[in-house]
Design a protein around this motif. Structure first.
Motif, PDB file in Angstrom:
ATOM      1  N   VAL A 153     -49.536 -10.425-102.298  1.00  0.00           N
ATOM      2  CA  VAL A 153     -49.857 -11.808-101.923  1.00  0.00           C
ATOM      3  C   VAL A 153     -48.931 -12.725-102.711  1.00  0.00           C
ATOM      4  O   VAL A 153     -48.429 -12.337-103.759  1.00  0.00           O
ATOM      5  CB  VAL A 153     -51.347 -12.175-102.175  1.00  0.00           C
ATOM      6  CG1 VAL A 153     -52.269 -11.238-101.446  1.00  0.00           C
ATOM      7  CG2 VAL A 153     -51.690 -12.220-103.643  1.00  0.00           C
TER       8      VAL A 153
ATOM      9  N   ARG B 229     -58.692  -6.825 -95.796  1.00  0.00           N
ATOM     10  CA  ARG B 229     -60.102  -6.975 -95.406  1.00  0.00           C
ATOM     11  C   ARG B 229     -60.255  -7.988 -94.270  1.00  0.00           C
ATOM     12  O   ARG B 229     -61.069  -7.811 -93.377  1.00  0.00           O
ATOM     13  CB  ARG B 229     -60.985  -7.349 -96.597  1.00  0.00           C
ATOM     14  CG  ARG B 229     -60.706  -8.665 -97.255  1.00  0.00           C
ATOM     15  CD  ARG B 229     -61.883  -9.142 -98.119  1.00  0.00           C
ATOM     16  NE  ARG B 229     -62.244  -8.223 -99.195  1.00  0.00           N
ATOM     17  CZ  ARG B 229     -63.295  -8.403-100.000  1.00  0.00           C
ATOM     18  NH1 ARG B 229     -64.078  -9.453 -99.855  1.00  0.00           N
ATOM     19  NH2 ARG B 229     -63.574  -7.555-100.959  1.00  0.00           N
ATOM     20  N   GLU B 230     -59.421  -8.997 -94.316  1.00  0.00           N
ATOM     21  CA  GLU B 230     -59.473 -10.038 -93.282  1.00  0.00           C
ATOM     22  C   GLU B 230     -59.115  -9.440 -91.917  1.00  0.00           C
ATOM     23  O   GLU B 230     -59.810  -9.665 -90.928  1.00  0.00           O
ATOM     24  CB  GLU B 230     -58.454 -11.088 -93.712  1.00  0.00           C
ATOM     25  CG  GLU B 230     -58.329 -12.339 -92.943  1.00  0.00           C
ATOM     26  CD  GLU B 230     -57.024 -13.017 -93.380  1.00  0.00           C
ATOM     27  OE1 GLU B 230     -56.307 -13.451 -92.495  1.00  0.00           O
ATOM     28  OE2 GLU B 230     -56.730 -13.059 -94.606  1.00  0.00           O
TER      29      GLU B 230
ATOM     30  N   PHE C 121     -54.634  -2.685-100.894  1.00  0.00           N
ATOM     31  CA  PHE C 121     -54.331  -4.106-101.119  1.00  0.00           C
ATOM     32  C   PHE C 121     -52.881  -4.420-100.754  1.00  0.00           C
ATOM     33  O   PHE C 121     -52.006  -3.580-100.901  1.00  0.00           O
ATOM     34  CB  PHE C 121     -54.648  -4.513-102.566  1.00  0.00           C
ATOM     35  CG  PHE C 121     -53.898  -3.743-103.615  1.00  0.00           C
ATOM     36  CD1 PHE C 121     -54.355  -2.515-104.077  1.00  0.00           C
ATOM     37  CD2 PHE C 121     -52.722  -4.259-104.162  1.00  0.00           C
ATOM     38  CE1 PHE C 121     -53.670  -1.810-105.049  1.00  0.00           C
ATOM     39  CE2 PHE C 121     -52.032  -3.565-105.146  1.00  0.00           C
ATOM     40  CZ  PHE C 121     -52.502  -2.324-105.583  1.00  0.00           C
ATOM     41  N   PRO C 122     -52.638  -5.652-100.289  1.00  0.00           N
ATOM     42  CA  PRO C 122     -51.283  -6.073 -99.907  1.00  0.00           C
ATOM     43  C   PRO C 122     -50.650  -6.917-101.015  1.00  0.00           C
ATOM     44  O   PRO C 122     -51.355  -7.379-101.908  1.00  0.00           O
ATOM     45  CB  PRO C 122     -51.564  -6.968 -98.695  1.00  0.00           C
ATOM     46  CG  PRO C 122     -52.839  -7.660 -99.087  1.00  0.00           C
ATOM     47  CD  PRO C 122     -53.631  -6.683 -99.939  1.00  0.00           C
TER      48      PRO C 122
ATOM     49  N   LEU D 160     -61.466  -2.897 -99.617  1.00  0.00           N
ATOM     50  CA  LEU D 160     -60.304  -3.606 -99.078  1.00  0.00           C
ATOM     51  C   LEU D 160     -60.126  -4.963 -99.769  1.00  0.00           C
ATOM     52  O   LEU D 160     -61.109  -5.604-100.138  1.00  0.00           O
ATOM     53  CB  LEU D 160     -60.481  -3.827 -97.570  1.00  0.00           C
ATOM     54  CG  LEU D 160     -60.819  -2.578 -96.760  1.00  0.00           C
ATOM     55  CD1 LEU D 160     -61.055  -2.950 -95.299  1.00  0.00           C
ATOM     56  CD2 LEU D 160     -59.721  -1.525 -96.872  1.00  0.00           C
ATOM     57  N   PHE D 161     -58.873  -5.373 -99.900  1.00  0.00           N
ATOM     58  CA  PHE D 161     -58.564  -6.638-100.571  1.00  0.00           C
ATOM     59  C   PHE D 161     -57.660  -7.517 -99.721  1.00  0.00           C
ATOM     60  O   PHE D 161     -56.866  -7.024 -98.921  1.00  0.00           O
ATOM     61  CB  PHE D 161     -57.884  -6.367-101.924  1.00  0.00           C
ATOM     62  CG  PHE D 161     -58.841  -5.813-102.943  1.00  0.00           C
ATOM     63  CD1 PHE D 161     -59.548  -6.666-103.778  1.00  0.00           C
ATOM     64  CD2 PHE D 161     -59.061  -4.454-103.033  1.00  0.00           C
ATOM     65  CE1 PHE D 161     -60.450  -6.160-104.697  1.00  0.00           C
ATOM     66  CE2 PHE D 161     -59.965  -3.939-103.951  1.00  0.00           C
ATOM     67  CZ  PHE D 161     -60.659  -4.804-104.788  1.00  0.00           C
ATOM     68  N   ALA D 162     -57.795  -8.816 -99.936  1.00  0.00           N
ATOM     69  CA  ALA D 162     -56.934  -9.865 -99.355  1.00  0.00           C
ATOM     70  C   ALA D 162     -56.811  -9.694 -97.843  1.00  0.00           C
ATOM     71  O   ALA D 162     -57.805  -9.490 -97.163  1.00  0.00           O
ATOM     72  CB  ALA D 162     -55.587  -9.884-100.071  1.00  0.00           C
ATOM     73  N   SER D 163     -55.569  -9.754 -97.313  1.00  0.00           N
ATOM     74  CA  SER D 163     -55.399  -9.759 -95.853  1.00  0.00           C
ATOM     75  C   SER D 163     -55.846  -8.444 -95.212  1.00  0.00           C
ATOM     76  O   SER D 163     -56.113  -8.410 -94.015  1.00  0.00           O
ATOM     77  CB  SER D 163     -53.941 -10.044 -95.497  1.00  0.00           C
ATOM     78  OG  SER D 163     -53.116  -9.038 -96.036  1.00  0.00           O
TER      79      SER D 163
END
Lengths: 377, 80
Positions: free
Chosen positions: B77, B11-12, B74-75, B6-9
């Motif tokens: 950004v 994973r958050e 991934f989203p 997961l990447f960026a938001s």
């Protein structure tokens, strides 16, 4: 002087003595050499945005001897920028970014031509600014400008290097329109909504440094004729655990720019719709007005930030994090005017809208604590 | 097993960086549904404009996953 000693017209030289000395470490590289360095000298690069990404990009491109750099930014330097925008110092605060950046870069390298454009990229100036460029660097912070860069570069067949950042995460890619590769709209066909920028979500200071240096790296290699692996690939970076991935992109079969060849002029509504969210909401009050009413007895200040933010700095009043507001609303009195505040004004506007629906008289501090603090400094 | 990164938001919001899922021969869409069934944080993480890549190539929702592949979500950004 020629070989036979006669004083003819001086032989053409690619570099002056001081340039030759300055760029020695590049010229020594067999992959760049005098030829590659001359290509950099003859290049015109347009850098859009002189902030977090623009700072490292501009420092390295100017140092590398890119012959002509146009700097585009409509913003001024602010104290909150200095945590990451390493082009600037305290003396630059309130100065236009493009002009301040030009001053700094001309000290670094007086051999190059620098043009400062102190206005944001818009439909009115995009084509004339981008047309003379050999390469464009997208160092902006918003989707509307990124789409505008994509669309104008697609029409003019100009290569451009994209990068963007969020908290600890970054993305970077090199788009080369006209070669059958994906464009930014192939990747993100619809304008994303609800994506926070650095001003609202925060960002690790070195992150734009990392991503900006990937951009500068691709830019210099592209102009010097070296391999550019990020062409048609999207680099994903996570600064927390140093995870890197390079995602192979594919041109979309229904892209309105690649396939239907729509121009930026035809897509005008698209950019203005994206910027509409920047307009004021009637519930918002300015920092000046906030300053004048914040101590009134009829006013209740409501901090809707998190507990951690509250404990770092606050302005008295009461504290209910936005996430808890719904369950706590019944305890609030309707006899007072509630003025909600947060860091940048986004969460407080949500809170104010929620309160208004339930019959409260309320406002939201436009621009949040950040704007108010600047206005009273 | 399929390795999900997961990447960026994403994973958050999901609250983790990567995980292994038993989901061979299903599509990206089905993998998303399976993850979103794990709770509200996953629904928030994967809703909207979330892109997917399999073994570092962009794919569409109908792409069928093979065992031992890596799926990256991934989203978009936009900071800078």
């Amino acid at each position: 002087m020629t070989a036979n000693g006669k004083n003819n017209k001086p032989e053409q030289q690619a570099f002056s003595g001081s340039e030759w000395l300055r760029y020695t470490r590049h010229i020594q590289l067999p992959q760049i050499g005098a030829q590659g360095q001359q290509a950099l000298k003859q290049s015109h690069v347009v850098v859009i945005g002189c902030g977090g990404l623009g700072s490292p990009v501009l420092l390295y491109l100017a140092a590398a001897g890119i012959g002509h750099i146009t700097l585009v930014d409509g913003d001024t330097v602010d104290l909150t920028n200095l945590q990451r925008q390493i082009l600037f110092g305290m003396d630059d605060i309130a100065q236009p970014k493009a002009t301040a950046a030009k001053q700094r870069l001309s000290q670094l390298n007086p051999e190059i031509t620098l043009d400062a454009v102190n206005e944001p990229l818009s439909l009115n100036n995009a084509e004339s600014l981008i047309a003379p460029a050999d390469l464009v660097l997208d160092c902006t912070d918003n989707f509307a400008t990124r789409y505008l860069i994509n669309d104008v570069c697609a029409t003019l067949k100009k290569p451009w290097v994209f990068a963007s950042i969020h908290q600890f995460s970054g993305q970077c890619s090199l788009f080369t329109p006209g070669d059958g590769h994906a464009c930014f709209r192939c990747l993100f066909p619809e304008m994303p909504t609800g994506v926070a920028d650095c001003n609202t979500a925060g960002v690790l200071g070195v992150l734009p440094g990392m991503l900006g240096m990937f951009q500068a790296n691709e830019a210099i290699k592209f102009l010097a004729g070296l391999p550019t692996p990020l062409n048609n690939k999207l680099l994903l970076v996570e600064a927390i655990d140093l995870t890197f991935r390079q995602i192979q992109l594919t041109q979309s079969s229904d892209c309105i720019v690649c396939q239907q060849h729509k121009s930026a002029d035809e897509l005008d509504d698209f950019y203005s719709a994206a910027c509409a969210s920047n307009e004021s909401d009637p519930l918002e009050v300015s920092a000046g007005y906030f300053e004048s009413i914040k101590n009134n007895e009829e006013v209740l200040l409501l901090d809707v930030r998190t507990h951690a933010e509250r404990s770092a700095f606050h302005m008295n009043g009461i504290h209910i994090p936005l996430s808890d507001l719904e369950g706590t609303i019944s305890k609030l009195s309707k006899n007072k005017t509630i003025v909600c505040y947060c860091q940048s004004g986004t969460r407080s506007l949500k809170a104010a809208k929620q309160l208004k629906r339930l019959g409260f008289t309320c406002h939201s501090l436009k621009g949040g604590l950040a704007t108010w603090l600047k206005s009273v400094r | 097993m399929i390795n999900v990164v997961l990447f960026a938001s994403v994973r958050e919001k999901a609250g983790c960086d990567s995980l292994e899922v038993e989901c061979a021969n299903c599509t990206i869409k089905e993998l998303k549904q399976q993850l979103m069934a794990q709770g509200e944080q996953w629904q928030q993480a994967l809703q909207g404009n979330i892109l997917a890549a399999v073994d570092q190539e962009m794919v569409v929702d109908s792409f069928i996953l093979k065992d031992h592949c890596e799926v990256a979500f991934f989203p978009p950004v936009t900071g800078g």
